[in-house]
Write a protein that holds these residues in place. Structure first.
Motif, mmCIF file in Angstrom:
data_model
loop_
_atom_site.group_PDB
_atom_site.id
_atom_site.type_symbol
_atom_site.label_atom_id
_atom_site.label_comp_id
_atom_site.label_asym_id
_atom_site.label_seq_id
_atom_site.Cartn_x
_atom_site.Cartn_y
_atom_site.Cartn_z
ATOM 1 N N ASP A 6 -14.973 -25.685 -23.268
ATOM 2 C CA ASP A 6 -13.775 -25.337 -22.514
ATOM 3 C C ASP A 6 -12.562 -26.172 -22.914
ATOM 4 N N GLY A 7 -12.756 -27.249 -23.652
ATOM 5 C CA GLY A 7 -11.643 -28.069 -24.121
ATOM 6 C C GLY A 7 -10.920 -27.482 -25.318
ATOM 7 N N VAL A 8 -11.471 -26.434 -25.903
ATOM 8 C CA VAL A 8 -10.847 -25.778 -27.051
ATOM 9 C C VAL A 8 -9.951 -24.648 -26.541
ATOM 10 N N ALA A 9 -8.704 -24.667 -26.941
ATOM 11 C CA ALA A 9 -7.738 -23.652 -26.500
ATOM 12 C C ALA A 9 -8.173 -22.260 -26.958
ATOM 13 N N PRO A 10 -8.043 -21.277 -26.081
ATOM 14 C CA PRO A 10 -8.379 -19.902 -26.477
ATOM 15 C C PRO A 10 -7.543 -19.463 -27.679
ATOM 16 N N GLY A 11 -8.165 -18.741 -28.568
ATOM 17 C CA GLY A 11 -7.459 -18.145 -29.694
ATOM 18 C C GLY A 11 -7.372 -18.971 -30.959
ATOM 19 N N VAL A 12 -7.560 -20.284 -30.878
ATOM 20 C CA VAL A 12 -7.376 -21.087 -32.088
ATOM 21 C C VAL A 12 -8.452 -20.812 -33.133
ATOM 22 N N ALA A 13 -9.662 -20.566 -32.703
ATOM 23 C CA ALA A 13 -10.735 -20.284 -33.670
ATOM 24 C C ALA A 13 -10.497 -18.946 -34.359
ATOM 25 N N VAL A 14 -10.081 -17.943 -33.604
ATOM 26 C CA VAL A 14 -9.808 -16.629 -34.200
ATOM 27 C C VAL A 14 -8.660 -16.739 -35.201
ATOM 28 N N GLU A 15 -7.597 -17.424 -34.817
ATOM 29 C CA GLU A 15 -6.469 -17.599 -35.737
ATOM 30 C C GLU A 15 -6.914 -18.274 -37.033
ATOM 31 N N ALA A 17 -9.964 -18.387 -38.300
ATOM 32 C CA ALA A 17 -10.873 -17.512 -39.037
ATOM 33 C C ALA A 17 -10.106 -16.452 -39.823
ATOM 34 N N LEU A 18 -9.129 -15.845 -39.204
ATOM 35 C CA LEU A 18 -8.345 -14.821 -39.889
ATOM 36 C C LEU A 18 -7.544 -15.422 -41.044
ATOM 37 N N ARG A 19 -6.985 -16.580 -40.815
ATOM 38 C CA ARG A 19 -6.182 -17.251 -41.846
ATOM 39 C C ARG A 19 -7.037 -17.710 -43.027
ATOM 40 N N ARG A 20 -8.244 -18.188 -42.736
ATOM 41 C CA ARG A 20 -9.112 -18.762 -43.775
ATOM 42 C C ARG A 20 -10.084 -17.757 -44.396
ATOM 43 N N GLY A 21 -10.178 -16.545 -43.845
ATOM 44 C CA GLY A 21 -11.118 -15.568 -44.378
ATOM 45 C C GLY A 21 -12.561 -15.940 -44.098
ATOM 46 N N GLY A 89 -17.413 -29.105 -41.723
ATOM 47 C CA GLY A 89 -17.201 -30.308 -40.937
ATOM 48 C C GLY A 89 -15.792 -30.853 -41.028
ATOM 49 N N SER A 90 -14.844 -30.037 -41.496
ATOM 50 C CA SER A 90 -13.453 -30.495 -41.601
ATOM 51 C C SER A 90 -12.876 -30.747 -40.203
ATOM 52 N N SER A 91 -11.821 -31.530 -40.148
ATOM 53 C CA SER A 91 -11.214 -31.837 -38.847
ATOM 54 C C SER A 91 -10.686 -30.580 -38.162
ATOM 55 N N ASP A 92 -10.137 -29.636 -38.933
ATOM 56 C CA ASP A 92 -9.660 -28.381 -38.344
ATOM 57 C C ASP A 92 -10.806 -27.585 -37.728
ATOM 58 N N ALA A 93 -11.912 -27.487 -38.455
ATOM 59 C CA ALA A 93 -13.071 -26.739 -37.955
ATOM 60 C C ALA A 93 -13.649 -27.405 -36.712
ATOM 61 N N LEU A 94 -13.764 -28.725 -36.752
ATOM 62 C CA LEU A 94 -14.282 -29.458 -35.590
ATOM 63 C C LEU A 94 -13.351 -29.304 -34.394
ATOM 64 N N ASP A 97 -13.910 -25.926 -32.977
ATOM 65 C CA ASP A 97 -15.344 -25.645 -32.839
ATOM 66 C C ASP A 97 -15.733 -24.348 -33.535
ATOM 67 N N LEU A 98 -15.268 -24.199 -34.751
ATOM 68 C CA LEU A 98 -15.676 -23.070 -35.591
ATOM 69 C C LEU A 98 -16.287 -23.682 -36.842
ATOM 70 N N VAL A 99 -17.499 -24.208 -36.681
ATOM 71 C CA VAL A 99 -18.110 -25.028 -37.720
ATOM 72 C C VAL A 99 -19.203 -24.309 -38.509
ATOM 73 N N HIS A 100 -19.853 -23.343 -37.916
ATOM 74 C CA HIS A 100 -20.882 -22.562 -38.615
ATOM 75 C C HIS A 100 -20.193 -21.283 -39.070
ATOM 76 N N VAL A 101 -19.917 -21.193 -40.356
ATOM 77 C CA VAL A 101 -19.048 -20.130 -40.844
ATOM 78 C C VAL A 101 -19.681 -19.366 -42.010
#
Length: 154
Positions: A6-15, A17-21, A89-94, A97-101
Protein backbone atom coordinates in the motif's frame (compact mmCIF):
# COMPACT_ATOMS: atom_id res chain seq x y z
CA UNK A 1 0.49 -4.52 -12.28
CA UNK A 2 -0.47 -2.97 -9.00
CA UNK A 3 1.73 -3.55 -6.01
CA UNK A 4 0.29 -5.31 -3.02
CA UNK A 5 2.35 -2.84 -0.96
CA UNK A 6 0.00 0.00 0.00
CA UNK A 7 3.02 2.33 0.23
CA UNK A 8 3.43 2.23 -3.55
CA UNK A 9 1.46 4.94 -5.35
CA UNK A 10 -1.21 3.62 -7.73
CA UNK A 11 -0.21 3.70 -11.38
CA UNK A 12 3.56 3.96 -11.06
CA UNK A 13 4.18 0.30 -11.90
CA UNK A 14 1.94 0.44 -14.97
CA UNK A 15 3.63 3.63 -16.18
CA UNK A 16 7.05 2.04 -15.74
CA UNK A 17 5.99 -1.17 -17.47
CA UNK A 18 4.62 0.66 -20.50
CA UNK A 19 7.67 2.91 -20.72
CA UNK A 20 10.17 0.05 -20.34
CA UNK A 21 8.38 -2.58 -22.44
CA UNK A 22 7.84 -5.04 -19.61
CA UNK A 23 5.04 -6.78 -17.78
CA UNK A 24 5.49 -7.80 -14.18
CA UNK A 25 4.42 -8.55 -10.67
CA UNK A 26 5.64 -7.43 -7.28
CA UNK A 27 7.29 -9.33 -4.50
CA UNK A 28 10.52 -7.70 -3.45
CA UNK A 29 13.07 -10.01 -1.85
CA UNK A 30 16.15 -9.28 0.24
CA UNK A 31 18.73 -10.23 -2.39
CA UNK A 32 18.34 -10.45 -6.17
CA UNK A 33 17.73 -14.13 -7.00
CA UNK A 34 19.86 -15.72 -9.70
CA UNK A 35 17.17 -18.12 -10.90
CA UNK A 36 13.42 -18.53 -10.89
CA UNK A 37 13.75 -21.36 -8.37
CA UNK A 38 15.69 -19.08 -6.01
CA UNK A 39 13.09 -16.33 -6.55
CA UNK A 40 10.22 -18.68 -5.73
CA UNK A 41 11.92 -19.76 -2.51
CA UNK A 42 12.71 -16.16 -1.51
CA UNK A 43 9.18 -14.95 -2.28
CA UNK A 44 7.74 -17.87 -0.32
CA UNK A 45 9.90 -16.99 2.70
CA UNK A 46 9.12 -13.28 2.62
CA UNK A 47 5.55 -13.11 1.24
CA UNK A 48 4.11 -16.59 1.57
CA UNK A 49 3.20 -19.54 -0.58
CA UNK A 50 0.28 -17.84 -2.36
CA UNK A 51 2.50 -15.09 -3.75
CA UNK A 52 5.15 -17.63 -4.73
CA UNK A 53 2.53 -19.62 -6.65
CA UNK A 54 1.38 -16.42 -8.36
CA UNK A 55 4.96 -15.72 -9.44
CA UNK A 56 5.31 -19.28 -10.70
CA UNK A 57 2.15 -18.90 -12.82
CA UNK A 58 3.41 -15.57 -14.18
CA UNK A 59 6.75 -17.07 -15.18
CA UNK A 60 5.08 -20.10 -16.80
CA UNK A 61 2.85 -18.18 -19.22
CA UNK A 62 4.10 -18.90 -22.74
CA UNK A 63 5.81 -16.26 -24.82
CA UNK A 64 3.35 -14.71 -27.24
CA UNK A 65 0.51 -14.68 -24.69
CA UNK A 66 -1.60 -11.55 -24.62
CA UNK A 67 -1.70 -9.44 -21.46
CA UNK A 68 -3.87 -6.52 -20.45
CA UNK A 69 -3.36 -3.72 -17.96
CA UNK A 70 -5.22 -0.56 -17.04
CA UNK A 71 -3.74 2.86 -16.37
CA UNK A 72 -4.85 5.49 -13.85
CA UNK A 73 -7.08 7.13 -16.47
CA UNK A 74 -9.06 3.88 -16.78
CA UNK A 75 -7.71 3.15 -20.25
CA UNK A 76 -6.69 -0.38 -21.20
CA UNK A 77 -3.42 -1.45 -22.76
CA UNK A 78 -2.88 -4.66 -24.72
CA UNK A 79 0.52 -6.29 -24.78
CA UNK A 80 2.18 -9.50 -25.78
CA UNK A 81 4.86 -11.30 -23.78
CA UNK A 82 8.11 -11.57 -25.74
CA UNK A 83 10.52 -13.13 -23.28
CA UNK A 84 11.08 -14.98 -20.06
CA UNK A 85 11.15 -14.05 -16.37
CA UNK A 86 13.95 -12.08 -14.76
CA UNK A 87 14.34 -10.23 -11.48
CA UNK A 88 14.86 -6.47 -11.74
CA UNK A 89 16.58 -5.23 -8.59
CA UNK A 90 17.08 -1.66 -9.82
CA UNK A 91 16.04 1.19 -7.53
CA UNK A 92 13.20 2.13 -9.90
CA UNK A 93 11.84 -1.42 -9.93
CA UNK A 94 12.14 -1.73 -6.15
CA UNK A 95 10.46 1.64 -5.69
CA UNK A 96 7.32 0.64 -7.57
CA UNK A 97 7.52 -3.05 -6.58
CA UNK A 98 7.64 -4.27 -10.16
CA UNK A 99 10.58 -6.60 -9.72
CA UNK A 100 9.53 -9.88 -11.36
CA UNK A 101 9.33 -8.89 -14.99
CA UNK A 102 9.12 -10.21 -18.53
CA UNK A 103 9.70 -8.37 -21.80
CA UNK A 104 6.40 -7.24 -23.30
CA UNK A 105 5.50 -5.55 -26.56
CA UNK A 106 2.70 -3.07 -25.78
CA UNK A 107 0.48 -1.49 -28.41
CA UNK A 108 1.28 2.18 -28.92
CA UNK A 109 -2.15 3.43 -27.92
CA UNK A 110 -4.54 2.62 -25.08
CA UNK A 111 -8.17 1.66 -25.53
CA UNK A 112 -11.32 2.99 -23.96
CA UNK A 113 -13.40 0.34 -22.16
CA UNK A 114 -15.91 0.20 -25.04
CA UNK A 115 -13.26 -1.34 -27.31
CA UNK A 116 -12.09 -3.97 -24.80
CA UNK A 117 -13.41 -7.56 -24.87
CA UNK A 118 -16.16 -8.16 -22.29
CA UNK A 119 -14.23 -10.97 -20.61
CA UNK A 120 -11.30 -8.63 -20.01
CA UNK A 121 -13.59 -5.98 -18.52
CA UNK A 122 -15.18 -8.59 -16.25
CA UNK A 123 -11.79 -9.71 -14.96
CA UNK A 124 -10.79 -6.14 -14.12
CA UNK A 125 -14.19 -5.47 -12.52
CA UNK A 126 -13.46 -8.18 -9.95
CA UNK A 127 -10.69 -5.94 -8.67
CA UNK A 128 -7.68 -7.21 -6.85
CA UNK A 129 -4.01 -6.72 -7.41
CA UNK A 130 -3.21 -10.17 -8.70
CA UNK A 131 -1.83 -11.55 -11.91
CA UNK A 132 -5.04 -13.15 -13.24
CA UNK A 133 -5.87 -15.44 -16.08
CA UNK A 134 -8.86 -14.25 -18.08
CA UNK A 135 -11.11 -17.27 -18.35
CA UNK A 136 -13.64 -15.93 -20.86
CA UNK A 137 -13.37 -18.08 -23.96
CA UNK A 138 -13.51 -15.21 -26.41
CA UNK A 139 -10.90 -13.01 -24.68
CA UNK A 140 -7.91 -14.50 -26.49
CA UNK A 141 -9.31 -14.48 -30.05
CA UNK A 142 -10.72 -10.98 -29.57
CA UNK A 143 -7.39 -9.80 -28.15
CA UNK A 144 -5.63 -11.33 -31.15
CA UNK A 145 -7.99 -9.51 -33.52
CA UNK A 146 -7.33 -6.19 -31.77
CA UNK A 147 -3.58 -6.87 -31.89
CA UNK A 148 -3.61 -7.76 -35.57
CA UNK A 149 -5.77 -4.75 -36.43
CA UNK A 150 -3.48 -2.37 -34.58
CA UNK A 151 -0.40 -3.91 -36.19
CA UNK A 152 -1.92 -3.98 -39.67
CA UNK A 153 -1.75 -7.77 -39.79
CA UNK A 154 -4.35 -9.76 -41.68
Amino acid sequence: MRSRDDGVAPGVAVERALRRGICGVGGRVDAAPVSLEAALAAVDRRHGERMARRLERFAAVPEGAFVWTRDLDGLFWLGRLTGSWRYDGSSDALGCDLVHVRPCDWLADPMAPGRVPTGVLQSFARGGRNWQRIHAGDASPLSAAIWEGARGIG
